[in-house]
Design a protein around this motif. Structure first.
Motif, PDB file in Angstrom:
ATOM      1  N   GLY A 281      25.647  -9.473 -11.025  1.00 59.77           N
ATOM      2  CA  GLY A 281      24.926  -8.454 -10.280  1.00 59.77           C
ATOM      3  C   GLY A 281      23.432  -8.469 -10.470  1.00 59.77           C
ATOM      4  O   GLY A 281      22.712  -7.727  -9.789  1.00 59.77           O
ATOM      5  N   THR A 282      22.927  -9.291 -11.393  1.00 58.46           N
ATOM      6  CA  THR A 282      21.480  -9.388 -11.600  1.00 58.46           C
ATOM      7  C   THR A 282      20.824  -9.986 -10.367  1.00 58.46           C
ATOM      8  O   THR A 282      21.317 -10.959  -9.792  1.00 58.46           O
ATOM      9  CB  THR A 282      21.175 -10.262 -12.829  1.00 58.46           C
ATOM     10  OG1 THR A 282      21.871  -9.731 -13.954  1.00 58.46           O
ATOM     11  CG2 THR A 282      19.686 -10.281 -13.114  1.00 58.46           C
ATOM     12  N   SER A 283      19.699  -9.411  -9.966  1.00 53.57           N
ATOM     13  CA  SER A 283      18.964  -9.918  -8.811  1.00 53.57           C
ATOM     14  C   SER A 283      17.477  -9.920  -9.121  1.00 53.57           C
ATOM     15  O   SER A 283      16.979  -9.062  -9.860  1.00 53.57           O
ATOM     16  CB  SER A 283      19.249  -9.065  -7.565  1.00 53.57           C
ATOM     17  OG  SER A 283      18.826  -7.723  -7.770  1.00 53.57           O
ATOM     18  N   PHE A 284      16.774 -10.857  -8.576  1.00 51.01           N
ATOM     19  CA  PHE A 284      15.329 -10.944  -8.743  1.00 51.01           C
ATOM     20  C   PHE A 284      14.776 -11.766  -7.592  1.00 51.01           C
ATOM     21  O   PHE A 284      15.515 -12.465  -6.879  1.00 51.01           O
ATOM     22  CB  PHE A 284      14.967 -11.585 -10.092  1.00 51.01           C
ATOM     23  CG  PHE A 284      15.477 -12.978 -10.270  1.00 51.01           C
ATOM     24  CD1 PHE A 284      14.705 -14.077  -9.930  1.00 51.01           C
ATOM     25  CD2 PHE A 284      16.744 -13.203 -10.780  1.00 51.01           C
ATOM     26  CE1 PHE A 284      15.179 -15.359 -10.086  1.00 51.01           C
ATOM     27  CE2 PHE A 284      17.235 -14.477 -10.952  1.00 51.01           C
ATOM     28  CZ  PHE A 284      16.446 -15.562 -10.602  1.00 51.01           C
ATOM     29  N   THR A 285      13.481 -11.650  -7.406  1.00 49.36           N
ATOM     30  CA  THR A 285      12.800 -12.371  -6.329  1.00 49.36           C
ATOM     31  C   THR A 285      11.644 -13.168  -6.904  1.00 49.36           C
ATOM     32  O   THR A 285      11.086 -12.823  -7.946  1.00 49.36           O
ATOM     33  CB  THR A 285      12.276 -11.409  -5.260  1.00 49.36           C
ATOM     34  OG1 THR A 285      11.358 -10.480  -5.874  1.00 49.36           O
ATOM     35  CG2 THR A 285      13.415 -10.643  -4.609  1.00 49.36           C
ATOM     36  N   GLY A 286      11.296 -14.223  -6.223  1.00 52.99           N
ATOM     37  CA  GLY A 286      10.169 -15.047  -6.617  1.00 52.99           C
ATOM     38  C   GLY A 286       9.439 -15.555  -5.387  1.00 52.99           C
ATOM     39  O   GLY A 286      10.050 -15.741  -4.320  1.00 52.99           O
ATOM     40  N   SER A 287       8.135 -15.733  -5.516  1.00 52.89           N
ATOM     41  CA  SER A 287       7.321 -16.218  -4.405  1.00 52.89           C
ATOM     42  C   SER A 287       6.912 -17.668  -4.666  1.00 52.89           C
ATOM     43  O   SER A 287       6.515 -18.008  -5.789  1.00 52.89           O
ATOM     44  CB  SER A 287       6.061 -15.352  -4.232  1.00 52.89           C
ATOM     45  OG  SER A 287       6.428 -14.019  -3.920  1.00 52.89           O
ATOM     46  N   TYR A 288       7.025 -18.477  -3.648  1.00 54.59           N
ATOM     47  CA  TYR A 288       6.692 -19.892  -3.756  1.00 54.59           C
ATOM     48  C   TYR A 288       5.793 -20.261  -2.583  1.00 54.59           C
ATOM     49  O   TYR A 288       5.996 -19.805  -1.453  1.00 54.59           O
ATOM     50  CB  TYR A 288       7.947 -20.757  -3.747  1.00 54.59           C
ATOM     51  CG  TYR A 288       8.767 -20.615  -5.003  1.00 54.59           C
ATOM     52  CD1 TYR A 288       8.598 -21.484  -6.067  1.00 54.59           C
ATOM     53  CD2 TYR A 288       9.704 -19.594  -5.123  1.00 54.59           C
ATOM     54  CE1 TYR A 288       9.340 -21.349  -7.222  1.00 54.59           C
ATOM     55  CE2 TYR A 288      10.451 -19.446  -6.272  1.00 54.59           C
ATOM     56  CZ  TYR A 288      10.265 -20.331  -7.325  1.00 54.59           C
ATOM     57  OH  TYR A 288      10.993 -20.181  -8.467  1.00 54.59           O
ATOM     58  N   ARG A 289       4.826 -21.122  -2.909  1.00 51.90           N
ATOM     59  CA  ARG A 289       3.897 -21.579  -1.883  1.00 51.90           C
ATOM     60  C   ARG A 289       3.940 -23.097  -1.863  1.00 51.90           C
ATOM     61  O   ARG A 289       3.695 -23.751  -2.883  1.00 51.90           O
ATOM     62  CB  ARG A 289       2.480 -21.099  -2.196  1.00 51.90           C
ATOM     63  CG  ARG A 289       1.550 -21.121  -1.000  1.00 51.90           C
ATOM     64  CD  ARG A 289       0.193 -20.578  -1.360  1.00 51.90           C
ATOM     65  NE  ARG A 289      -0.607 -20.295  -0.199  1.00 51.90           N
ATOM     66  CZ  ARG A 289      -1.913 -20.111  -0.224  1.00 51.90           C
ATOM     67  NH1 ARG A 289      -2.563 -20.165  -1.385  1.00 51.90           N
ATOM     68  NH2 ARG A 289      -2.576 -19.859   0.875  1.00 51.90           N
ATOM     69  N   LEU A 290       4.261 -23.650  -0.718  1.00 51.13           N
ATOM     70  CA  LEU A 290       4.428 -25.091  -0.591  1.00 51.13           C
ATOM     71  C   LEU A 290       3.376 -25.657   0.345  1.00 51.13           C
ATOM     72  O   LEU A 290       2.914 -24.988   1.273  1.00 51.13           O
ATOM     73  CB  LEU A 290       5.821 -25.427  -0.054  1.00 51.13           C
ATOM     74  CG  LEU A 290       7.024 -24.878  -0.830  1.00 51.13           C
ATOM     75  CD1 LEU A 290       8.313 -25.342  -0.184  1.00 51.13           C
ATOM     76  CD2 LEU A 290       6.965 -25.292  -2.282  1.00 51.13           C
TER      77      LEU A 290
END
Length: 585
Positions: A281-290
Motif C-alpha cells: 500500500g505504500t505510494s510515492f511520486t517522483g519527477s524525472y526530466r529527460l
C-alpha cells in the motif's frame, strides 16, 4: 602439442573434455572459458605487445596471462592456491610448483599491455540479430556510467596515484564503461583517479559510438560539451537532465514534450511524474526530466521513452556482477599503480569472457534431432524467474558510505514489490518569448547599435542583477540562444563582463572574503550565539546586511561561510528577506 584432458571447470562445475596444451604450457587454460580465450589469441597479443618470453621458462608468458585471469576468478585466495586451482585438473601430467614470488615475478614480467590488448579484442557488442531486448527500433541501446567504489590497498604508491577519499580509508579507483544494456557486455572501459570526473573519462570512449546506437545515461552527463560530442558521432541520446537546467520551449508537441536547444544541439525535453504503488500500500511520486535527440513524437512517444530509460539500470547490474559476484566485495590485490592497472584489465577481460559465454548459452537451441548439449540442458533446467519490479530508497549499510543515512524521499526503506506504476507527462509552463531562427547581422550597423553595446548597456542599467543568456536573448528578441551563449562567454573571458556562476552574468564582479574559523557556526537558531548585533541574519535586526552587493561593497557571504549560510537558509527559510543574494540559497 595440444592434448585432451578431463577437467572439472571451476566456473560451471561440469566435467567434460577440454583441449589443453602440453609440457610447460599445460597450466595455461581456464577450463571451458579457454574456448573464448584460446591459445592462439593469447599468443597473438603477446607477440603484438612484445612480451613473449626470451627463453623457455617453467612459467611461460602464456601461462602467466591465464594465471592473471584465474587470480580474478578466485579473489579470496593467494597466489599459490590460485595456481593449485588452475592445475587441479591436470592429473597425471608433470606440473611445476612455483613459489608465490615466482608467480609474482611472471606477472611483473608480462605487464599490463597484453591483458589490455586481450580486453580490447574481446570487448564489443555481443548481441546477435535474434537476441531479444537489445534494440529500440533500429537502435542498439548502450549506456555510460561510472563506478567509484573499487577499492585498492592503502599503500603509499596507491595514495600518491589515486589520493584519499572522504568516504572510507581505502583509495578508490574510478571505472568508466560503455555497456550494451541488453547483454551487459563491455564495449569499452577506462579507469584512473576519481578526481578527473566521469564525463572526462567518458569522452575517451566516444570513438566507440556508432550511428545505430541509442546512448542512455543518468544525471551528470548532460553537459553541453559532452552532449555535442555524443551527437557528433551520429548516435542518438536519451538520458536524464538535471532539474536546474533552464531549456527554452521552442515547439510544443502533442504528447506533452517540447523541442528545445542545449548549446548548439537541438533536443527534445520530457518532464514526467511517476507515481508508484507497492504491494503493502505504500505510494510515492517522483519527477524525472529527460533529454533526447529522438524528436519525432509520433514515432517515439514520451511515455515509451520514459519506460525505455529504465533500461539504464542494466549497467548497475553489470557493476554488481563485477564488484560483488566476481570480486566478492573484496579490494584489489596490488599495492602499486602498475599492478592495479594489470589487475583491472584482467578483471575486465574475465568479465567479458563470462558475458560471452552467458550470451551464447542464452541462444542455445536444440539441434535437428531435438537434442540439447550438456551446457544447454543445465541452462534450461535452471531458468531464472521473471524479474520483479521493485523499489526502495538509496541506502548502503556501510557506516562510511555517503548513502548510509536514509533520505526521506517517500520511497520505502526496504525493497518492495511494485503493483502499479503510472507515468504522467507534464506539459511545459506558460509560453516563453519565442527566439528567432537566426541572429541579426550586425556587420552593417553603426557601432552604437550593435549587439555588444546593447548588451553592455542592459547590464549597466542594473549592475548587481544576475542575467541569464536566455533572458538577454528574450529581452532583445533578435538573438538566438546559441549566439548569446557563445558571445557572453567570449566577452567574459576578455573581462568585458563578469561570469558569476553557471550561465550567470553581470556588469559588476562580486568579491567575498572567507570567514575566520573561530566565527563559523555563530548563527541564530543553529546552536551558536551572535557576538554582535550585526552578526545576525535576521532581516529585522540587521536590515542593511540583507541586500544585494553594491558595486565596491561586500555581500552577505562576507560575514559567514557559504556552508553556514546554507545551513541557516535550510533551518530558517521563513526569516529570509527577498533581497538575499541568489548564490547563498
Amino acid at each position: 602439442m595440444p592434448r585432451h584432458c578431463v577437467l572439472r571447470s571451476p566456473l560451471t562445475a561440469i566435467t567434460r573434455t577440454v583441449t589443453v596444451a602440453g609440457g610447460r604450457f599445460a597450466p595455461g587454460h581456464l577450463g571451458e572459458l579457454t574456448a573464448v580465450v584460446p591459445f592462439e589469441l593469447v599468443d597473438a597479443v603477446l607477440a603484438e605487445t612484445r612480451t613473449v618470453q626470451q627463453r623457455l621458462r617453467d612459467l611461460p608468458s602464456r601461462v602467466g596471462v591465464y594465471f592473471l585471469l584465474a587470480m580474478c576468478l578466485f579473489p579470496e585466495v593467494g597466489y599459490r592456491l590460485v595456481w593449485d586451482k588452475l592445475t587441479a585438473g591436470l592429473s597425471g601430467m608433470p606440473v611445476v610448483c612455483p613459489s608465490a614470488k615466482a608467480l609474482r615475478d611472471v606477472c611483473r614480467r608480462i605487464g599490463s599491455a597484453p591483458v589490455r590488448a586481450l580486453f580490447e579484442v574481446l570487448a564489443g557488442l555481443l548481441a546477435r540479430p535474434t537476441t531479444p531486448g537489445v534494440r529500440f527500433g533500429s537502435y542498439r541501446t548502450v549506456s555510460f556510467d561510472g563506478c567509484s567504489s573499487l577499492r585498492v590497498p592503502d599503500s603509499e604508491r596507491n595514495r600518491a596515484w589515486l589520493g584519499r577519499t572522504s568516504h572510507h580509508g581505502y583509495p578508490t579507483l574510478e571505472l568508466m564503461t560503455l555497456v550494451e544494456t541488453g547483454t551487459r557486455a563491455l564495449v569499452g572501459a577506462v579507469f584512473g583517479p576519481t578526481a578527473e570526473g566521469e564525463t572526462s573519462y567518458a569522452g575517451r570512449l566516444l570513438h566507440l559510438l556508432k550511428p545505430d546506437m541509442l546512448v542512455l545515461w543518468d544525471k551528470g552527463f548532460d553537459s553541453n560539451a559532452f552532449l555535442a560530442g555524443v551527437t557528433d558521432t551520429g548516435a542518438q541520446v536519451l538520458g536524464r537532465l538535471r532539474s536546474n537546467r533552464r531549456t527554452p520551449v521552442l515547439t510544443r508537441l502533442a504528447d506533452g514534450s517540447y523541442l528545445s536547444v542545449i548549446g548548439n544541439v537541438k533536443v527534445r525535453i520530457i518532464d514526467a511524474q511517476i507515481a508508484v504503488t507497492c504491494a503493502d500500500g505504500t505510494s510515492f511520486t517522483g519527477s524525472y526530466r529527460l533529454v533526447t535527440t529522438l524528436a519525432d513524437a509520433r514515432r517515439y512517444p514520451a511515455i515509451t521513452l520514459v519506460g525505455l530509460c529504465h533500461q539504464r539500470w542494466e549497467h548497475e547490474s553489470a557493476y554488481y556482477a563485477l564488484r560483488h559476484t566476481l570480486m566478492n566485495g573484496r579490494n584489489l590485490r596490488s599495492g602499486d599503480p602498475a599492478g592495479i592497472e594489470q589487475e583491472m584489465w584482467s578483471l575486465l577481460t574475465l568479465y567479458q569472457a563470462l558475458r560471452t559465454v552467458t550470451v551464447e548459452s542464452a541462444g542455445i537451441v536444440p539441434d535437428e534431432h531435438g537434442r540439447l548439449g550438456l551446457i544447454g540442458r543445465r541452462v534450461m533446467a535452471r531458468l531464472l524467474a521473471p524479474r520483479r519490479h521493485r523499489a526502495s530508497t538509496r541506502k548502503v549499510k556501510s557506516p562510511m558510505s555517503r548513502y548510509s543515512e536514509r533520505h526521506d524521499d517517500g520511497r520505502p526503506d526496504r525493497s518492495r514489490t511494485i503493483t502499479d506504476l503510472a507515468v504522467t507527462v507534464l506539459e511545459p509552463g506558460p509560453e516563453q518569448p519565442s527566439l528567432p531562427p537566426a541572429s541579426r547581422d550586425d556587420r552593417c550597423i553603426v557601432p552604437a547599435q550593435r549587439r555588444r553595446h546593447r548588451v553592455l548597456a542592459l547590464l549597466q542599467d542594473d549592475p548587481t542583477r544576475l542575467w541569464r543568456p536566455a533572458e538577454i536573448a528574450a529581452y532583445f528578441g533578435d538573438i538566438t540562444l546559441h549566439t548569446m551563449y557563445r558571445q557572453l562567454s567570449r566577452w567574459a573571458n576578455t573581462g568585458l563582463i563578469h561570469k558569476l556562476g553557471p550561465s550567470l552574468y553581470a556588469a559588476t564582479a562580486w568579491t567575498s572574503t572567507p570567514l575566520p574559523p573561530a566565527q563559523t557556526g555563530n548563527l541564530p537558531g543553529l546552536g551558536g550565539r551572535p557576538r554582535h548585533r550585526h552578526h545576525c541574519l535576521d532581516p529585522i535586526l540587521a536590515p542593511p546586511m540583507i541586500r544585494r552587493a553594491e558595486p565596491g561593497g561586500e555581500a552577505l557571504e562576507n560575514q559567514w561561510s557559504g556552508a553556514a549560510v546554507r545551513r541557516y537558509c535550510a533551518a530558517e527559510p521563513s526569516r529570509l528577506g527577498k533581497d538575499v543574494p541568489l548564490y547563498t540559497l
